[in-house]
Design a protein around this motif. Sequence first.
Motif, mmCIF file in Angstrom:
data_model
loop_
_atom_site.group_PDB
_atom_site.id
_atom_site.type_symbol
_atom_site.label_atom_id
_atom_site.label_comp_id
_atom_site.label_asym_id
_atom_site.label_seq_id
_atom_site.Cartn_x
_atom_site.Cartn_y
_atom_site.Cartn_z
ATOM 1 N N ASP A 45 0.833 -1.207 0.000
ATOM 2 C CA ASP A 45 0.000 0.000 0.000
ATOM 3 C C ASP A 45 0.866 1.254 0.000
ATOM 4 O O ASP A 45 0.587 2.223 -0.723
ATOM 5 C CB ASP A 45 -0.906 0.021 1.232
ATOM 6 C CG ASP A 45 -2.083 -0.934 1.124
ATOM 7 O OD1 ASP A 45 -2.432 -1.330 0.000
ATOM 8 O OD2 ASP A 45 -2.651 -1.288 2.182
ATOM 9 N N GLU A 48 2.479 1.783 -3.398
ATOM 10 C CA GLU A 48 1.485 2.205 -4.391
ATOM 11 C C GLU A 48 1.063 3.653 -4.190
ATOM 12 O O GLU A 48 0.761 4.364 -5.161
ATOM 13 C CB GLU A 48 0.268 1.285 -4.332
ATOM 14 C CG GLU A 48 0.528 -0.111 -4.860
ATOM 15 C CD GLU A 48 -0.716 -0.980 -4.849
ATOM 16 O OE1 GLU A 48 -1.815 -0.442 -4.602
ATOM 17 O OE2 GLU A 48 -0.587 -2.193 -5.078
ATOM 18 N N SER A 49 1.056 4.128 -2.947
ATOM 19 C CA SER A 49 0.680 5.521 -2.681
ATOM 20 C C SER A 49 1.823 6.481 -2.993
ATOM 21 O O SER A 49 1.601 7.692 -3.100
ATOM 22 C CB SER A 49 0.268 5.681 -1.210
ATOM 23 O OG SER A 49 1.393 5.541 -0.343
ATOM 24 N N CYS A 51 4.587 5.652 -5.482
ATOM 25 C CA CYS A 51 5.009 5.537 -6.877
ATOM 26 C C CYS A 51 4.008 6.242 -7.797
ATOM 27 O O CYS A 51 2.796 6.067 -7.644
ATOM 28 C CB CYS A 51 5.110 4.058 -7.259
ATOM 29 S SG CYS A 51 5.555 3.746 -8.982
ATOM 30 N N PRO A 52 4.475 7.040 -8.758
ATOM 31 C CA PRO A 52 3.541 7.633 -9.732
ATOM 32 C C PRO A 52 2.723 6.548 -10.420
ATOM 33 O O PRO A 52 3.239 5.487 -10.771
ATOM 34 C CB PRO A 52 4.485 8.338 -10.720
ATOM 35 C CG PRO A 52 5.745 8.593 -9.941
ATOM 36 C CD PRO A 52 5.882 7.442 -9.003
ATOM 37 N N ARG A 53 1.445 6.820 -10.648
ATOM 38 C CA ARG A 53 0.555 5.796 -11.184
ATOM 39 C C ARG A 53 1.017 5.276 -12.539
ATOM 40 O O ARG A 53 0.856 4.095 -12.847
ATOM 41 C CB ARG A 53 -0.866 6.355 -11.327
ATOM 42 C CG ARG A 53 -1.503 6.769 -10.007
ATOM 43 C CD ARG A 53 -1.526 5.659 -8.988
ATOM 44 N NE ARG A 53 -2.235 4.476 -9.449
ATOM 45 C CZ ARG A 53 -2.303 3.332 -8.780
ATOM 46 N NH1 ARG A 53 -1.674 3.220 -7.613
ATOM 47 N NH2 ARG A 53 -2.972 2.302 -9.253
ATOM 48 N N ASN A 54 1.609 6.150 -13.337
ATOM 49 C CA ASN A 54 2.053 5.709 -14.659
ATOM 50 C C ASN A 54 3.365 4.923 -14.619
ATOM 51 O O ASN A 54 3.859 4.496 -15.650
ATOM 52 C CB ASN A 54 2.185 6.900 -15.605
ATOM 53 C CG ASN A 54 3.286 7.877 -15.179
ATOM 54 O OD1 ASN A 54 3.689 7.882 -14.013
ATOM 55 N ND2 ASN A 54 3.726 8.704 -16.096
ATOM 56 N N ARG A 55 3.915 4.740 -13.419
ATOM 57 C CA ARG A 55 5.138 3.946 -13.279
ATOM 58 C C ARG A 55 4.873 2.629 -12.533
ATOM 59 O O ARG A 55 5.800 1.882 -12.256
ATOM 60 C CB ARG A 55 6.221 4.740 -12.534
ATOM 61 C CG ARG A 55 6.529 6.111 -13.121
ATOM 62 C CD ARG A 55 7.190 6.047 -14.473
ATOM 63 N NE ARG A 55 8.581 5.669 -14.414
ATOM 64 C CZ ARG A 55 9.596 6.535 -14.292
ATOM 65 N NH1 ARG A 55 9.350 7.836 -14.204
ATOM 66 N NH2 ARG A 55 10.845 6.106 -14.278
ATOM 67 N N LEU A 56 3.616 2.370 -12.198
ATOM 68 C CA LEU A 56 3.242 1.126 -11.528
ATOM 69 C C LEU A 56 2.702 0.179 -12.592
ATOM 70 O O LEU A 56 1.499 0.110 -12.842
ATOM 71 C CB LEU A 56 2.173 1.409 -10.462
ATOM 72 C CG LEU A 56 1.895 0.305 -9.442
ATOM 73 C CD1 LEU A 56 3.093 0.091 -8.526
ATOM 74 C CD2 LEU A 56 0.663 0.655 -8.614
ATOM 75 N N TYR A 109 7.513 -4.869 -7.658
ATOM 76 C CA TYR A 109 6.903 -3.948 -8.606
ATOM 77 C C TYR A 109 8.024 -3.287 -9.405
ATOM 78 O O TYR A 109 9.116 -3.030 -8.883
ATOM 79 C CB TYR A 109 6.123 -2.847 -7.892
ATOM 80 C CG TYR A 109 4.719 -3.186 -7.464
ATOM 81 C CD1 TYR A 109 3.836 -3.824 -8.320
ATOM 82 C CD2 TYR A 109 4.255 -2.806 -6.208
ATOM 83 C CE1 TYR A 109 2.542 -4.104 -7.928
ATOM 84 C CE2 TYR A 109 2.955 -3.074 -5.801
ATOM 85 C CZ TYR A 109 2.102 -3.726 -6.673
ATOM 86 O OH TYR A 109 0.813 -3.996 -6.286
ATOM 87 N N ASP A 111 8.649 -0.448 -13.046
ATOM 88 C CA ASP A 111 8.047 0.346 -14.115
ATOM 89 C C ASP A 111 8.546 -0.041 -15.502
ATOM 90 O O ASP A 111 8.170 0.593 -16.496
ATOM 91 C CB ASP A 111 8.279 1.839 -13.875
ATOM 92 C CG ASP A 111 9.761 2.216 -13.865
ATOM 93 O OD1 ASP A 111 10.607 1.342 -14.110
ATOM 94 O OD2 ASP A 111 10.068 3.401 -13.598
#
Length: 321
Positions: A45, A48-49, A51-56, A109, A111
């Motif tokens: 969690d 995920e909060s 990391c930039p969404r476009n890198r997950l 995870y 990118d």
Amino acid sequence: MQVPSLPLALTQPVIVGEEVALKIMLDLTVYLEGPTERVFEYLLDLYESTCPRNRLLEFKIAELPLWSSIAAPILTMRGRAAAGAGIRRPYFEAARERIRQGRAFEAQYWDGMEIDEPRGSWNLNCQGMRIRDEGLFAFARMLLPLDTDLNVLLNTAVAIAENVPLHSGHGGLVFVYEPLLLEEAFDAIYTRARRFWGVDIEHMNGTLPLSRAGIKGVNWITMIGRDFATTSNIHAALGNLNESDVTVAQRKQATVLVAGPHPVTCDQNRPDSSGDPYITVANALAPLFLGEHPDFPGERFATNGNTIGWIRRFIDPAGWR
């Protein structure tokens, strides 16, 4: 707040053949107690909060030899069952089961940015190694691009120190290498590390089994778990740091020490006082430093036999010069 401009001699990637073997990034590494399944979910969690969404974009587990897309995941049998039950992150269900059973596990995870990508990459690596007769040794490591806001690193360290039982941890500048060029990369690390004392060297296979015995060293951020921090000599030393140029934040699970306003390279070719906070932290924690460690890879560390010299460089400078 970002890392100040760094010397080209440090930021220039090392090329072997036509491949990038070595570069510099930011990292936060934590040597975990456990972890429990709850702690595992918390770490996911938190990443995920952050990391930039476009890198997950991609994930990896021990059961799958290749990276898989989060958007269209390859699922194990347990993963398919978890997806059918509406469980979040079903692609990590096999890792959860391994944690429940106290077995070795892997959950990552990424990118998808390779080491030669100038912008750097985002990665979370949470793994457990089981050693016969000694049990499970686990870590969580975040890698971040060099231009990431340093508050991300600080806030993540403090959040982990509040919520995650741990032995120790460290964060700041780090050498990042291509595993397929391990020997060449570590020979290059040896040369750069002799000059730039403020950059961490990571070789988890050697360090992780020793994480209960002591700390590998200090960096811009150093984290000390409760068992280490509550010993009488360390507790007293941490109290004395309140009058220094080191910020001390005591949280539920660990104490976080921040050496100065931002990471520095501790460039031995241009000595100044910027590395003094690192020395202050190292001297305060000197009783916790490891007294032995397997040689890092590469011919130069083995030939010179001074991996411990690097680990103890801030408390015994002559051992690394």
